[in-house]
Motif scaffolding. Structure first.
Motif, PDB file in Angstrom:
ATOM      1  N   SER A 270      21.403   4.350  -1.815  1.00 37.39           N
ATOM      2  CA  SER A 270      20.165   5.446  -1.704  1.00 37.39           C
ATOM      3  C   SER A 270      19.475   5.265  -2.762  1.00 37.39           C
ATOM      4  CB  SER A 270      20.659   6.814  -1.423  1.00 37.39           C
ATOM      5  OG  SER A 270      21.665   7.112  -2.201  1.00 37.39           O
ATOM      6  N   VAL A 271      20.070   4.951  -4.030  1.00 34.34           N
ATOM      7  CA  VAL A 271      19.202   4.972  -5.455  1.00 34.34           C
ATOM      8  C   VAL A 271      18.447   3.763  -5.330  1.00 34.34           C
ATOM      9  CG1 VAL A 271      19.532   4.419  -7.844  1.00 34.34           C
ATOM     10  CG2 VAL A 271      20.738   6.219  -6.829  1.00 34.34           C
ATOM     11  N   ILE A 272      18.973   2.729  -4.833  1.00 36.61           N
ATOM     12  CA  ILE A 272      18.160   1.606  -4.544  1.00 36.61           C
ATOM     13  C   ILE A 272      16.855   1.820  -3.728  1.00 36.61           C
ATOM     14  CG2 ILE A 272      17.894  -0.984  -3.778  1.00 36.61           C
ATOM     15  CD1 ILE A 272      21.027  -1.124  -4.404  1.00 36.61           C
ATOM     16  N   LEU A 273      17.037   2.279  -2.791  1.00 39.48           N
ATOM     17  CA  LEU A 273      16.029   2.747  -1.721  1.00 39.48           C
ATOM     18  C   LEU A 273      14.961   3.556  -2.623  1.00 39.48           C
ATOM     19  CD1 LEU A 273      17.807   3.608   1.491  1.00 39.48           C
ATOM     20  CD2 LEU A 273      16.015   1.690   1.217  1.00 39.48           C
ATOM     21  N   ILE A 274      15.287   4.709  -3.148  1.00 42.12           N
ATOM     22  CA  ILE A 274      14.362   5.358  -3.972  1.00 42.12           C
ATOM     23  C   ILE A 274      13.588   4.760  -5.057  1.00 42.12           C
ATOM     24  CG2 ILE A 274      14.306   7.258  -5.532  1.00 42.12           C
ATOM     25  CD1 ILE A 274      16.419   8.601  -4.259  1.00 42.12           C
ATOM     26  N   GLN A 275      14.274   3.777  -5.712  1.00 38.45           N
ATOM     27  CA  GLN A 275      13.680   2.927  -6.743  1.00 38.45           C
ATOM     28  C   GLN A 275      12.659   2.118  -6.041  1.00 38.45           C
ATOM     29  OE1 GLN A 275      14.586   3.121 -10.182  1.00 38.45           O
ATOM     30  NE2 GLN A 275      12.387   2.177 -10.240  1.00 38.45           N
ATOM     31  N   MET A 276      12.879   1.575  -4.832  1.00 41.60           N
ATOM     32  CA  MET A 276      12.188   0.514  -4.198  1.00 41.60           C
ATOM     33  C   MET A 276      10.748   1.400  -3.617  1.00 41.60           C
ATOM     34  SD  MET A 276      13.566  -2.710  -3.458  1.00 41.60           S
ATOM     35  CE  MET A 276      12.297  -2.815  -2.082  1.00 41.60           C
ATOM     36  N   SER A 277      11.249   2.634  -3.129  1.00 40.71           N
ATOM     37  CA  SER A 277       9.653   3.600  -2.886  1.00 40.71           C
ATOM     38  C   SER A 277       8.826   3.733  -3.961  1.00 40.71           C
ATOM     39  CB  SER A 277      10.359   4.546  -2.165  1.00 40.71           C
ATOM     40  OG  SER A 277      11.317   5.150  -2.703  1.00 40.71           O
ATOM     41  N   VAL A 278       9.548   3.982  -5.355  1.00 45.18           N
ATOM     42  CA  VAL A 278       8.762   4.265  -6.357  1.00 45.18           C
ATOM     43  C   VAL A 278       7.771   2.910  -6.616  1.00 45.18           C
ATOM     44  CG1 VAL A 278       8.989   4.761  -8.912  1.00 45.18           C
ATOM     45  CG2 VAL A 278      10.514   6.133  -7.322  1.00 45.18           C
ATOM     46  N   ILE A 279       8.534   1.725  -6.713  1.00 42.22           N
ATOM     47  CA  ILE A 279       7.704   0.724  -7.089  1.00 42.22           C
ATOM     48  C   ILE A 279       6.613   0.550  -6.109  1.00 42.22           C
ATOM     49  CG2 ILE A 279       7.733  -1.921  -7.174  1.00 42.22           C
ATOM     50  CD1 ILE A 279      10.643  -1.571  -7.966  1.00 42.22           C
ATOM     51  N   MET A 280       6.714   0.653  -4.752  1.00 42.63           N
ATOM     52  CA  MET A 280       5.669   0.502  -3.887  1.00 42.63           C
ATOM     53  C   MET A 280       4.608   1.407  -3.984  1.00 42.63           C
ATOM     54  SD  MET A 280       7.728  -0.901  -0.463  1.00 42.63           S
ATOM     55  CE  MET A 280       6.707  -0.065   0.642  1.00 42.63           C
ATOM     56  N   SER A 281       4.866   2.745  -4.330  1.00 44.28           N
ATOM     57  CA  SER A 281       4.172   4.045  -4.197  1.00 44.28           C
ATOM     58  C   SER A 281       3.234   3.757  -5.252  1.00 44.28           C
ATOM     59  CB  SER A 281       4.668   5.131  -4.197  1.00 44.28           C
ATOM     60  OG  SER A 281       5.816   5.412  -3.376  1.00 44.28           O
ATOM     61  N   LEU A 282       3.757   3.219  -6.472  1.00 42.35           N
ATOM     62  CA  LEU A 282       3.015   3.041  -7.777  1.00 42.35           C
ATOM     63  C   LEU A 282       2.094   2.020  -7.760  1.00 42.35           C
ATOM     64  CD1 LEU A 282       2.754   4.282 -10.591  1.00 42.35           C
ATOM     65  CD2 LEU A 282       4.174   2.718 -11.500  1.00 42.35           C
ATOM     66  N   ARG A 283       2.409   0.996  -7.047  1.00 38.72           N
ATOM     67  CA  ARG A 283       1.617  -0.221  -6.578  1.00 38.72           C
ATOM     68  C   ARG A 283       0.306   0.209  -6.035  1.00 38.72           C
ATOM     69  NH1 ARG A 283      -0.780  -4.646  -8.631  1.00 38.72           N
ATOM     70  NH2 ARG A 283      -1.268  -5.995  -7.204  1.00 38.72           N
ATOM     71  N   PHE A 284       0.496   0.940  -4.760  1.00 37.59           N
ATOM     72  CA  PHE A 284      -0.454   1.726  -4.210  1.00 37.59           C
ATOM     73  C   PHE A 284      -1.381   2.428  -4.896  1.00 37.59           C
ATOM     74  CE2 PHE A 284      -0.452   0.061  -0.010  1.00 37.59           C
ATOM     75  CZ  PHE A 284       0.928   0.266   0.652  1.00 37.59           C
ATOM     76  N   LEU A 285      -0.774   3.295  -5.925  1.00 39.95           N
ATOM     77  CA  LEU A 285      -1.413   4.148  -6.462  1.00 39.95           C
ATOM     78  C   LEU A 285      -2.281   3.248  -7.487  1.00 39.95           C
ATOM     79  CD1 LEU A 285      -1.921   7.260  -7.133  1.00 39.95           C
ATOM     80  CD2 LEU A 285      -0.167   7.111  -9.068  1.00 39.95           C
ATOM     81  N   GLN A 286      -1.794   2.308  -8.128  1.00 41.67           N
ATOM     82  CA  GLN A 286      -2.495   1.528  -9.190  1.00 41.67           C
ATOM     83  C   GLN A 286      -3.873   0.963  -8.537  1.00 41.67           C
ATOM     84  OE1 GLN A 286      -0.532  -2.132 -10.042  1.00 41.67           O
ATOM     85  NE2 GLN A 286      -1.820  -2.507 -11.718  1.00 41.67           N
ATOM     86  N   THR A 287      -3.376   0.128  -7.458  1.00 43.37           N
ATOM     87  CA  THR A 287      -4.506  -0.388  -6.953  1.00 43.37           C
ATOM     88  C   THR A 287      -5.643   0.285  -6.381  1.00 43.37           C
ATOM     89  OG1 THR A 287      -3.292  -0.568  -4.802  1.00 43.37           O
ATOM     90  CG2 THR A 287      -3.371  -2.668  -6.180  1.00 43.37           C
ATOM     91  N   SER A 288      -5.401   1.421  -5.634  1.00 44.27           N
ATOM     92  CA  SER A 288      -6.398   2.390  -5.221  1.00 44.27           C
ATOM     93  C   SER A 288      -7.134   2.819  -6.254  1.00 44.27           C
ATOM     94  CB  SER A 288      -5.830   3.389  -4.242  1.00 44.27           C
ATOM     95  OG  SER A 288      -5.034   4.302  -5.065  1.00 44.27           O
ATOM     96  N   VAL A 289      -6.425   3.414  -7.500  1.00 46.41           N
ATOM     97  CA  VAL A 289      -7.239   4.004  -8.602  1.00 46.41           C
ATOM     98  C   VAL A 289      -8.161   2.931  -9.167  1.00 46.41           C
ATOM     99  CG1 VAL A 289      -7.198   4.704 -11.022  1.00 46.41           C
ATOM    100  CG2 VAL A 289      -5.642   5.688  -8.918  1.00 46.41           C
ATOM    101  N   GLU A 290      -7.667   1.661  -9.123  1.00 47.57           N
ATOM    102  CA  GLU A 290      -8.332   0.543  -9.952  1.00 47.57           C
ATOM    103  C   GLU A 290      -9.850   0.319  -9.071  1.00 47.57           C
ATOM    104  OE1 GLU A 290      -5.784  -2.521 -10.757  1.00 47.57           O
ATOM    105  OE2 GLU A 290      -5.379  -1.686 -12.689  1.00 47.57           O
ATOM    106  N   GLY A 291      -9.530   0.315  -7.538  1.00 49.61           N
ATOM    107  CA  GLY A 291     -10.600   0.087  -6.984  1.00 49.61           C
ATOM    108  C   GLY A 291     -11.526   1.188  -7.079  1.00 49.61           C
ATOM    109  N   ALA A 292     -10.897   2.487  -7.075  1.00 49.29           N
ATOM    110  CA  ALA A 292     -12.207   3.415  -7.187  1.00 49.29           C
ATOM    111  C   ALA A 292     -12.823   3.333  -8.730  1.00 49.29           C
ATOM    112  CB  ALA A 292     -11.384   4.890  -7.096  1.00 49.29           C
ATOM    113  N   MET A 293     -12.204   2.837  -9.595  1.00 46.45           N
ATOM    114  CA  MET A 293     -12.747   2.827 -10.966  1.00 46.45           C
ATOM    115  C   MET A 293     -13.894   1.779 -10.941  1.00 46.45           C
ATOM    116  SD  MET A 293      -9.756   3.886 -13.549  1.00 46.45           S
ATOM    117  CE  MET A 293     -10.114   2.773 -14.696  1.00 46.45           C
ATOM    118  N   ALA A 294     -13.382   0.781 -10.162  1.00 42.75           N
ATOM    119  CA  ALA A 294     -14.337  -0.560  -9.992  1.00 42.75           C
ATOM    120  C   ALA A 294     -15.653  -0.038  -9.251  1.00 42.75           C
ATOM    121  CB  ALA A 294     -13.820  -1.571  -9.191  1.00 42.75           C
TER     122      ALA A 294
END
Lengths: 364, 341
Positions: A270-294
């Motif tokens: 379950s720790v592995i699952l949580i870590q993977m979901s953190v990675i994916m959510s952060l990627r989404f956040l990063q790309t969407s914020v960068e898109g908005a800033m662009a």
């Protein structure tokens, strides 16, 4: 694009908040993994005297390292979250993002490796216990030899705590001299006979130490002359089950450690699952914020994605980048020398051109 | 003439309120601790109830549990009062309740002290209970085929292994009882018959102990049989041999264990008496309200008048209360002449 999703301002804010909570949960999980590693290591240390080698210690060591690293990594993720919606503070994290993703993925891989390792090392553990217990039983009598004087106490406590006897079963005690020579009366006939009855001159008997006794037996414990039915009243050696512990200590210890590692398996997964979901959510956040800033409009709708191109194309891109980096590292010294020469030549030419201009000016 | 009068400025009053609030919360925590310790003691006594005969020692953990819960409730209320004391408006709400509250807490502190004393007094009763219980358990060690006693062998063995003790007062207790059942004795052998005949009751007595008496720290394999016979074992002298068996008796071991728990509980209980200061705070604030200026200095005291006068006033109050409740109607007191004037 891989997994493209649209994010308006509200969704971005929600994502940031959710990710902040998730990353703090992941910090707790990292602490849990660390504590698990510490507990496992302590349990292995407690029985270190009956283990021959310490290969199995790799499992708790990796768990502790991963736990600490994951605490730091997820704390950084929560800081990134907090800064993500602030235009002025987000750009400074851009440089670290790739490194963060690499580290976080490495942690997930290590956790998976730990789970697989705990199963793979079972054989090594068994071997190590076999040798360790055999030595423990052999040196049981050497309570006067420095370095081995605690073996008797260790083995006695082990047998009583884990309710086991001997290495495979109680018959292991018949093959070993576990009564020290200083407590044997060498003038008695019985002792002399026994010592002469085998090649090594050892005092072997069909008896076991008191720590093999089973308290659940209805009868007071029979320790000596176990194979001799006539030595005890109403006793049949083949059918008697409750008198001594029937389990071997190697089996008992293996079961104990495997149970320990198996019960932590779901937690680690379950720790592995949580870590993977953190990675994916952060990627989404990063790309969407960068898109908005662009788009230069913080309120605008932007797209979030996992990978800019498809999986194959990204893989090709990464390969090309790595190759160019390697080539650049090789070519660089030559390129630097060539660049110097060309720069020197250009200067000489420029110098030649400039001088007539200089001399003409003072004249006018 | 007030008892133990102290001057209080506004800042001192505020500080006192804060300190008392913290102390009250600490007392809540100790109340919870007391409750947990009482529960733990109850569980531990229940675990070994087979070895404690007859005597009722359950009253101590029950009292501790009740006292712990009450301590939490009372100190929680006290904390709330202290929190509100700083603000004079909120204080007015509590003004009427404070005096009965303080009387209650004094009685409660008294009960708590009684509880602490009980912890120490239980020692004697516990020893009696253990003495009788353990000697019974040793007697029935061999009766593994009698329903109701079949688990005593296992209980005694595990006890001796876990607490590292042997017998009631010492290992010699095992020499005086038959701990091997008759169904494992070969009555056709001469040795067995001799032993049975050697005493009045026909018990098979021997100078041997069960395996659970064996000391794990001994450098030598355990000697369980013929303990008093030096010639039966090589290089053995039973008078000087100390490491072979556990030397301590199980009664002493269990008593030490329970006394240790009791002492921790007693100490926790004595820390619960934190309530004297609330009285100071209340009197200081009352005085302030009478003077009408909340920021001024005021006096705080334990008792408004001396002990004798306070006792006399309280007695008069009680007399008047009793007088009002009796069915005989007294004539109404004459109206004050100041009205006419």
């Amino acid at each position: 694009m891989l997994l493209k999703l649209k994010f308006n301002q509200q969704r971005r804010v929600r994502l940031a908040q959710g990710l902040w909570l998730l990353s703090w949960t992941a910090v707790m999980c990292g602490a849990f993994v660390f504590c698990l590693g510490v507990y496992l290591k302590m349990e292995l240390f407690r029985r270190a005297e009956v283990m021959d080698d310490s290969d199995i210690h790799a499992v708790p060591n990796i768990l502790m390292m991963v736990g600490l690293a994951s605490i730091g990594t997820n704390w950084i993720a929560s800081r990134i979250c907090q800064d993500s919606l602030d235009e002025s503070r987000f750009p400074r994290w851009r440089v670290f993002m790739l490194a963060w993703f690499a580290v976080a993925t490495l942690l997930c891989v290590l956790l998976v490796a730990v789970v697989m390792l705990s199963y793979a090392l079972q054989g090594r553990l068994e071997e190590s216990l076999k040798v360790g217990l055999r030595n423990g039983i052999r040196f049981y009598k050497d309570t006067d030899v420095p370095g081995r004087c605690f073996q008797k106490e260790t083995i006695d406590r082990l047998q009583m705590e884990f309710r086991c006897c001997g290495n495979n079963n109680f018959k292991d005690w018949f093959e070993v001299q576990w009564v020290s020579n200083r407590y044997l009366d060498f003038t008695s006939k019985d002792v002399k006979d026994r010592v002469r009855s085998n090649v090594d001159g050892r005092y072997l008997l069909d008896g076991v130490p008191f720590s093999c006794c089973n308290p659940a037996s209805p009868r007071p414990c029979l320790q000596n002359q176990l194979t001799d039915n006539s030595a005890h009243f109403n006793y049949d050696y083949q059918t008697e089950e409750l008198n001594l512990y029937s389990r071997g200590c190697r089996e008992a210890l293996i079961n104990y450690y495997m149970e320990l590692m198996n019960s932590t398996g779901p937690g680690v997964l379950s720790v592995i699952l949580i870590q993977m979901s953190v990675i994916m959510s952060l990627r989404f956040l990063q790309t969407s914020v960068e898109g908005a800033m662009a788009l230069e409009d913080p309120e605008a709708e932007s797209e979030g994605f996992l990978l800019e191109k498809g999986v194959k194309e990204t893989f090709e891109d990464v390969k090309v980048k790595v190759l160019t980096m390697l080539k650049a590292a090789q070519i660089n010294p030559e390129a630097a020398a060539a660049a110097e020469e060309s720069c020197g030549g250009a200067d000489a030419e420029n110098g030649g051109e400039k001088t007539p201009v200089k001399t003409s000016t003072p004249a006018s | 003439m007030a008892v133990l009068k102290v001057k209080f400025t506004k800042t001192r009053r505020d500080k006192l309120a804060q300190v008392l609030w913290i102390l009250n919360w600490i007392s809540v925590v100790t109340g919870v601790l007391l409750f947990c310790l009482g529960l733990f003691l109850k569980v531990e006594i229940n675990k070994r109830e087979e070895l404690m005969a007859g005597r009722d020692v359950q009253y101590v953990p029950n009292m501790l549990i009740a006292v712990g819960l009450l301590a939490c409730a009372i100190n929680f209320l006290g904390g709330k009062i202290c929190y509100d004391c700083v603000d004079t408006n909120k204080f007015l709400r509590w003004k009427l309740i404070i005096l009965p509250y303080i009387i209650c807490t004094f009685f409660f502190t008294f009960c708590v002290l009684v509880g602490a004393v009980m912890c120490y007094s239980m020692h004697g009763e516990l020893e009696e209970a253990l003495n009788v219980g353990l000697s019974d358990a040793l007697k029935f060690y061999k009766d593994t085929d009698t329903p109701g006693r079949c688990f005593l062998k296992r209980t005694v063995d595990m006890l001796q292994i876990h607490f590292q003790c042997c017998g009631n007062s010492g290992y010699k207790d095992w020499f005086q009882i038959q701990w091997i059942s008759n169904r494992y004795l070969d009555m056709s052998q001469k040795e067995v018959v001799d032993r049975l005949r050697s005493n009045v009751e026909g018990k098979y007595l021997m100078d041997g102990v069960p395996f659970s008496c064996c000391n794990v720290n001994s450098p030598r394999p355990c000697i369980q049989q013929q303990i008093n016979n030096n010639s039966a074992h090589f290089n053995y002298e039973h008078q000087t041999e100390e490491l072979n068996l556990w030397m301590r008796g199980c009664r002493q071991a269990l008593l030490e264990y329970y006394t240790h728990i009791m002492q921790s509980i007693g100490l926790t209980v004595l820390i619960l008496s934190v309530l004297t200061g609330v009285r100071y705070l209340q009197t200081a604030l009352e005085n302030v309200l009478r003077q009408g200026d909340p920021d001024s200095e005021s006096d705080g005291w334990l008792l408004e008048n001396s002990l004798m006068e306070t006792a006399r006033t309280n007695l008069n109050i009680i007399k008047s209360l009793v007088g009002r409740t009796t069915p005989v109607n007294h004539k109404a007191p004459p109206t004050p002449s100041s009205e006419e004037r």
